[in-house]
Design an enzyme around this catalytic site. Structure first.
Site, short mmCIF file in Angstrom:
data_model
loop_
_atom_site.label_atom_id
_atom_site.label_comp_id
_atom_site.label_asym_id
_atom_site.label_seq_id
_atom_site.Cartn_x
_atom_site.Cartn_y
_atom_site.Cartn_z
N LYS A 153 -0.73 30.16 -17.83
CA LYS A 153 -0.46 30.97 -16.90
C LYS A 153 0.68 30.03 -16.16
CE LYS A 153 -4.53 33.52 -16.99
NZ LYS A 153 -5.65 33.77 -16.46
N HIS A 171 -16.38 30.44 -27.58
CA HIS A 171 -15.58 29.81 -26.54
C HIS A 171 -16.20 28.34 -26.24
CE1 HIS A 171 -13.57 33.76 -25.80
NE2 HIS A 171 -14.76 33.99 -26.34
N THR A 193 -7.11 28.98 -20.18
CA THR A 193 -5.99 30.10 -20.02
C THR A 193 -4.97 29.69 -18.80
OG1 THR A 193 -7.81 31.54 -19.27
CG2 THR A 193 -6.93 31.71 -21.60
N LYS A 238 -10.06 26.57 -11.30
CA LYS A 238 -10.91 26.96 -12.44
C LYS A 238 -12.13 26.82 -11.90
CE LYS A 238 -8.70 23.24 -14.45
NZ LYS A 238 -8.33 24.10 -15.67
N ARG A 239 -13.37 27.29 -12.52
CA ARG A 239 -14.60 27.10 -12.09
C ARG A 239 -14.94 25.63 -12.17
NH1 ARG A 239 -18.36 31.59 -12.12
NH2 ARG A 239 -19.73 30.00 -11.62
N LYS A 259 -14.91 19.53 -16.51
CA LYS A 259 -13.48 20.18 -16.02
C LYS A 259 -12.96 18.93 -15.19
CE LYS A 259 -14.05 25.18 -16.28
NZ LYS A 259 -13.24 25.55 -17.30
O1 73E Z 1 -12.10 26.96 -22.43
C1 73E Z 1 -12.56 28.20 -21.79
C2 73E Z 1 -11.74 29.19 -22.66
O2 73E Z 1 -10.33 29.31 -22.40
C3 73E Z 1 -14.09 28.31 -22.07
O3 73E Z 1 -14.61 27.39 -21.14
C4 73E Z 1 -14.46 29.90 -21.56
O4 73E Z 1 -13.65 30.59 -22.20
C5 73E Z 1 -12.21 30.86 -22.17
C6 73E Z 1 -11.81 31.79 -22.94
O5 73E Z 1 -11.74 31.32 -24.38
C7 73E Z 1 -15.92 29.82 -21.71
N1 73E Z 1 -16.60 30.67 -20.82
C8 73E Z 1 -17.96 30.63 -21.38
N2 73E Z 1 -17.68 29.95 -22.50
N3 73E Z 1 -16.68 29.64 -22.73
C9 73E Z 1 -18.95 31.28 -20.86
C10 73E Z 1 -20.31 31.15 -21.28
C11 73E Z 1 -21.47 31.77 -20.70
C12 73E Z 1 -21.26 32.71 -19.78
C13 73E Z 1 -19.96 32.85 -19.10
C14 73E Z 1 -18.97 32.25 -19.79
#
Ligand code: 73E
Length: 823
Positions: free
Chosen positions: A668, A363, A664, A554-555, A560
């Protein structure tokens, strides 16, 4: 299970029968009369009544699953950000109208009762919410599947602002009772940690693990109803309990206080969700959590889902364990350990099966987000697993050496064991070696994964790498969150879109219909008024009911670029104050932020404080005549998202190209008729391809341009000096104009960080961003044309249903089949 157990009949879906179920729960479950019942009593009774209806289907699903022995997908995820459950359960079980009427007959309002619900915030952001969307789609697509995760006692912290600064408080989501879960102590399993290993005579690879402490993993089941299809899948979340034996041992030794302490220690494992998104810290408790839920889940599947005596050499025909990022990757050595040490298999046999059971979804692209565990820590907590990882690595490096003789640099790059800066296990490498497929979460992301982050692996095993673009569930994020738009769509094209979102394309001609556009605007307007009401009631925030709603939720993370958004707002303000921009030329706009910062992420917290400071100044400046507003409701979560997203006109997706794996939220918003202003990053790329350039506000460098600039040497100061508007905005910020004259602290820190280093090149994209925003202003003036574009966004983004994502996983990764329920 006795196959002759007669099925329980589902309660009738009628107002009378529902009323009976509700009152029974209220009287006998909560022990109160209707006229004495608190809001929470009503919520709990209503939820349990709804649960009855689903339970029959659930039992039926489990019976069928046991009978059919079909292939199962197990989604292993440290996070499931479910959001509120009641409305989803009502909708899935076709009870929504019946419940509303039944309650109204009793003088109760469904929406008021719903407002009591505290959502289970068992995730940080996109990754956890994706898991929740995926299990919804798996159920709706009739795929036998189980979600496995952790039942954190405290989910993501509750965010409040004190003087504009983020303050975290614990999210005690279980406090008022949790009607959606059912504990199953009889299926509890033990998970062990620590200790040492010893040789076993004459075994190929087998060793004995003598752990030194253990906990009980207690499962809680959650129902995951498919949409109107009679299937109810299971989400199984594990909670840590101290083991009895352990207690007894210490009690017998006479140390009562130590026994109680040990109990707390064990139960800490599922106490709290780590609040870092994208940048996990390598904390011991986190590794404990990961092994805890994964070990419990594997054992649960082998012992409770598979029939007794199942021939484990056929395991890959019965299961794919999908690894949601690297968080559950310790499952790989765990399966090896089970097969070798507990079942007596040879190493080669065990590896042959293990390799066919796991697939890995990555991810991220940020190097700091790739999980590594120090050998020291891993060896202390899971000594046997470390040995297994070493041997996996040895055999893997032999393969590499054979493929690339003499290329020791490559061997070092690819090794699962990093030597620098300390000996550590690279979990992404382990996942890639063990997984039979590796996927990224959007086209661009998967491409960059194969070209950059996991380049050597993609070269060695090109066929392993694939893309599955993320999606979101249309049930929650359109049908439930936006009843107005849903009604309009259904009136136009029928209701098939709820389970086949590609049908939205049939709305396309209606973009040209002035009457449809008028009604579309009417819905948007009503959604904005609803947002205004919610923000007023929830946070005492005031927004105009009709201004453009410009949302960035978003976070909070530097990549970002919330700070770029902030610079844009400051620049607009500066334009008016300096007389450069006539006030009348400004389209009334409400900027809405929603973002939690990881508690230890100082720069992110400073950015929040600055957004709040700028917001306060702008909101209080009467000379703006209310044309610009900045609101930052605290504690953005799924509940708020469901109100905000349907009200938005503009969706801010402004990460530096190459940094946001997918996003995501972007999907939405588009599905709810917001236009995107965004970079060529993550799934924005695919959104733009689908909606067309005319219906998307693109700005900023592309990923190769950004990489080039970085390689050439990026100097943010040069941008600051050469763009007068940028300079004016940054100078205004630095002057303390928004911070009561304070030029130090967050102001100085952000200014220095942007002008000196600017890791995510906000200054380089500033010019193109504000120019794109000017185009937005102009476009929004023409209401008809804007509505046309917004409708086209809805009509052209059906691709982003998580049903489509899941179908992609089924076709290209899992090779599992849907199983139709007879209902
Ligand atoms: O771009 C997003 C993505 O849409 C990405 O940053 C996020 O996953 C979403 C779903 O695919 C994400 N979260 C984490 N890594 N990528 C993450 C890593 C460590 C702890 C918690 C979350």
């Amino acid at each position: 299970m006795n196959p002759n157990t007669p099925p329980v009949a589902a309660p009738e879906i009628t107002v009378e029968s529902f009323t009976r179920a509700f009152l029974r729960e209220l009287n006998f479950g909560q022990g109160v009369d209707l006229d004495r019942a608190s809001a929470n009593d009503k919520y709990l009774a209503l939820s349990r009544a709804v649960r009855h209806y689903l339970t029959t289907r659930w039992l039926e699903t489990l019976r069928n699953q046991y009978r059919d022995q079909a292939k199962v997908v197990a989604y292993l995820s440290a996070e499931f950000l479910l959001g509120p459950q009641l409305e989803n359960a009502l909708l899935a079980s076709k009870l929504d109208e019946v419940a509303r009427e039944s309650l109204a007959n009793l003088g109760l309002d469904l929406d008021e009762i719903r407002a009591v619900e505290v959502e289970p915030g068992l995730g940080n952001g996109g990754l956890g919410r994706l898991a929740a969307c995926f299990i919804d789609s798996l159920a709706t697509l009739n795929v036998p599947s189980i979600g496995y995760g952790i039942r954190y006692e405290y989910g993501i912290f509750k965010q409040t602002f004190v003087d504009g600064k983020q303050v975290e408080t614990p999210d005690n989501w279980l406090r008022l009772g949790s009607p959606w879960e059912i504990p199953h102590p009889e299926n509890a399993v033990e998970v062990t940690f620590g200790g040492r290993t010893e040789a076993v005579e004459g075994a190929d690879g087998a060793r004995r693990w003598i752990p030194d402490w253990r906990v009980t993993a207690l499962p809680y089941n959650y129902m995951v109803p498919g949409y109107h299809n009679g299937r109810v899948n299971t989400l199984r979340l594990w909670s840590a309990k101290a083991t009895h034996e352990f207690d007894l041992q210490i009690f017998n030794a006479g140390d009562y206080a130590e026994a109680v302490r040990a109990r707390t220690f064990a139960e800490n494992i599922s106490k709290v969700l780590y609040p870092e998104d994208s940048t996990p810290q390598g904390k011991e408790l986190r590794l404990q959590q990961q092994y805890f839920f994964v070990a419990a889940s594997l054992r649960d599947f082998l012992e409770n889902v598979l029939p007794d005596g199942y021939d484990l050499t056929k395991l890959p025909d019965r299961i794919t364990w999908q690894l949601n990022d690297t968080h559950p990757v310790i499952a790989v050595p765990e399966l090896m350990r089970l097969l070798i040490d507990e079942k007596g298999w040879t190493w080669d046999d065990a590896w042959a099966v293990t390799q066919k059971c796991f697939a890995y979804t990555c991810h991220t692209l940020l190097p700091e987000a790739l999980e590594v565990w120090s050998v020291d820590l891993l060896g202390r907590l899971l000594p046997r697993h470390l040995e297994i990882i070493y041997r996996i690595n040895e055999e893997f490096l032999e393969v590499v050496r054979e493929a690339y003789p003499g290329d020791e640099l490559r061997v070092r790059r690819m090794s699962i064991v990093a030597e620098q800066p300390e000996r550590a296990i690279r979990m992404a490498h382990l996942a890639t070696v063990a997984g039979f497929k590796v996927n990224g979460v959007a086209e661009l992301h998967s491409q960059l994964l194969a070209e950059k982050v996991l380049h050597d692996f993609a070269e060695l095993w090109p066929e392993k790498f694939t893309n599955v673009t993320n999606g979101v569930t249309p049930r929650r994020f359109v049908r439930m969150a936006n009843p107005g738009l849903s009604g309009l769509i259904t009136e136009a094209i029928g209701d098939g879109w709820v389970t086949d979102l590609s049908q939205l394309s049939r709305l396309e001609p209606l973009a040209e219909d002035p009457e449809f556009r008028r009604r579309f605007r009417e819905v948007k307007g009503a959604n904005k008024r609803r947002l205004a009401e919610v923000l007023a009631a929830r946070d005492g925030l005031e927004i105009a009911g009709d201004a453009m709603v410009d949302a960035m939720v978003k976070r909070l993370h530097e990549y970002k670029r919330q700070s770029l958004k902030l610079l844009h707002i400051v620049s607009m303000y500066e334009g008016v104050k300096s007389g450069r921009t006539p006030l009348e030329s400004i389209t009334p706009r409400t900027f809405v932020f929603g973002a939690k910062a990881a508690p230890g992420y100082v720069r992110a917290k400073e950015t929040i404080a600055l957004i709040n400071a700028v917001g306060r100044t702008i909101n209080e400046d009467a000379s703006l005549e209310g044309r610009l507003k900045v609101v930052f409701p605290p504690n953005y979560n799924v509940t708020l998202a469901e109100v905000l997203i349907p009200a938005a006109d503009l969706s801010e997706q402004i990460s530096l190209a190459g940094k946001e794996a997918s996003g995501t939220g972007n999907m939405k918003f588009a599905l709810n008729g917001a236009l995107t202003i965004g970079t060529d990053d993550g799934a924005n790329v695919e959104i733009r391809q689908l909606v067309g350039d005319d219906n998307f506000f693109l700005f900023g460098m592309t990923e190769p341009e950004a990489a080039d600039l970085q390689a050439k040497g990026y100097d943010p100061g040069a941008y600051y000096e050469s763009d007068p508007e940028l300079k004016a905005a940054l100078d205004l910020l630095a002057s303390g104009a928004f911070t009561g004259g304070d030029k130090g602290g967050a102001v100085a820190s952000l200014f220095a960080s942007l002008t000196e280093r600017d890791r995510f090149m906000a200054l380089a994209d500033f010019r193109s961003y504000v120019d794109a925003q000017a185009t937005v202003e102009e476009a929004y003036q023409d209401h008809e044309e804007w509505s046309r574009k917004a409708i086209l966004n809805v009509a052209r983004t059906g691709f982003f249903s998580s049903d489509r994502s899941i179908q992609d996983y089924l076709d290209r990764i899992w090779r599992a089949e849907p199983v139709t329920q007879n209902h």
